[in-house]
Design an enzyme around this catalytic site. Structure first.
Site, mmCIF file in Angstrom:
data_model
loop_
_atom_site.group_PDB
_atom_site.id
_atom_site.type_symbol
_atom_site.label_atom_id
_atom_site.label_comp_id
_atom_site.label_asym_id
_atom_site.label_seq_id
_atom_site.Cartn_x
_atom_site.Cartn_y
_atom_site.Cartn_z
ATOM 1 N N GLY A 92 0.696 -1.059 -0.020
ATOM 2 C CA GLY A 92 -0.094 0.004 -0.090
ATOM 3 C C GLY A 92 0.918 1.245 0.073
ATOM 4 N N CYS A 93 0.545 2.268 0.819
ATOM 5 C CA CYS A 93 1.394 3.332 0.821
ATOM 6 C C CYS A 93 2.671 3.262 1.298
ATOM 7 C CB CYS A 93 0.990 4.288 1.966
ATOM 8 S SG CYS A 93 1.739 5.953 2.300
ATOM 9 N N PHE A 94 3.733 3.730 0.320
ATOM 10 C CA PHE A 94 5.069 3.493 0.638
ATOM 11 C C PHE A 94 5.605 4.161 1.835
ATOM 12 C CE2 PHE A 94 6.018 5.785 -3.571
ATOM 13 C CZ PHE A 94 5.819 7.113 -3.132
ATOM 14 N N TRP A 95 5.117 5.377 2.173
ATOM 15 C CA TRP A 95 5.369 5.994 3.334
ATOM 16 C C TRP A 95 5.431 5.059 4.539
ATOM 17 C CZ3 TRP A 95 1.569 10.666 2.759
ATOM 18 C CH2 TRP A 95 2.003 11.230 1.906
ATOM 19 N N TYR A 109 -2.146 11.099 8.618
ATOM 20 C CA TYR A 109 -2.576 10.192 7.350
ATOM 21 C C TYR A 109 -2.716 8.788 7.921
ATOM 22 C CZ TYR A 109 -1.744 6.950 3.521
ATOM 23 O OH TYR A 109 -2.055 5.941 2.933
#
Length: 204
Positions: free
Chosen positions: A43-46, A188
């Site tokens: 999913g979100c790479f952060w 987030y």
């Protein structure tokens, strides 16, 4: 199920370790490299970057794109869809301190294994979860971990196992996002419901 989360992950490591005794003997006969790399999409790479950076033995984590059809993709084109790329992370680690099987365990316990549309609040092809093994040993380990968990949950799991492809680092402002923008990152992650869903699947 929550109480079984850690036990399941421990069993996964044991299953992976026993998948190929021949391969294990061969690996012991070879000098281990000081550094190795692995690629995962979660999913979100952060968030994936932040999750792996906490692990002892992980040297560096880079956010980027992989698995697609276009060269030198950027965030806008990948997010718009159609390139086939995943948001992913390139994990550089010390094999004497953390094994690939342990990286697989970290992968599984930080994804929703039942979501085929993306991960958490992020949907679309670029947010799907996947493992990108770089050789036959890693492929077998990834398949063993998936097959064991499918047997445990008694249902098919969504993350794919995809041959490793060219990894393109993301733009500089995406790198080390959780450290460089801690307030925005926490907001987030909280709003996306990531940790709540992970606890529902795996337990604390």
């Amino acid at each position: 199920m929550k109480k079984l989360g850690l036990m399941v992950l421990g069993l996964v490591l044991a299953i992976i370790a026993g998948t190929s005794m021949v391969a294990a003997r061969s690996e012991r006969a070879q000098p281990k490299p000081e550094r190795a790399t692995a690629i995962f999409a979660m999913g979100c790479f952060w968030c994936a970057e932040a999750d792996f950076e906490k692990a002892p033995g992980v040297i560096n984590v880079v956010s980027g794109y992989t698995g697609g059809r276009t060269k030198n993709p950027d965030y806008e084109s990948v997010s718009a869809g159609g390139t086939g790329h995943y948001e992913a992370v390139l994990v550089t680690y010390d094999p004497s301190k953390i094994r690939y099987a342990q990286l697989l365990s970290l992968f599984w316990k930080n994804v929703d294994p039942f979501d085929a549309e993306g991960q958490f609040c992020d949907k679309g092809e670029s947010y799907r979860a996947a493992i990108f093994p770089g050789n036959e040993s890693e492929r077998k380990a990834a398949e063993a971990s998936r097959d064991y968990l499918e047997g445990f949950f008694k249902r098919a799991l969504a993350p794919r196992i995809v041959p490793r492809a060219t990894f393109y680092p993301a733009e500089d402002y995406h790198q080390d996002y959780s450290r460089n923008n801690p307030l925005r990152y926490r907001y987030y992650r909280s709003r996306c419901g990531r940790d709540e869903r992970l606890e529902a699947v795996w337990g604390k």
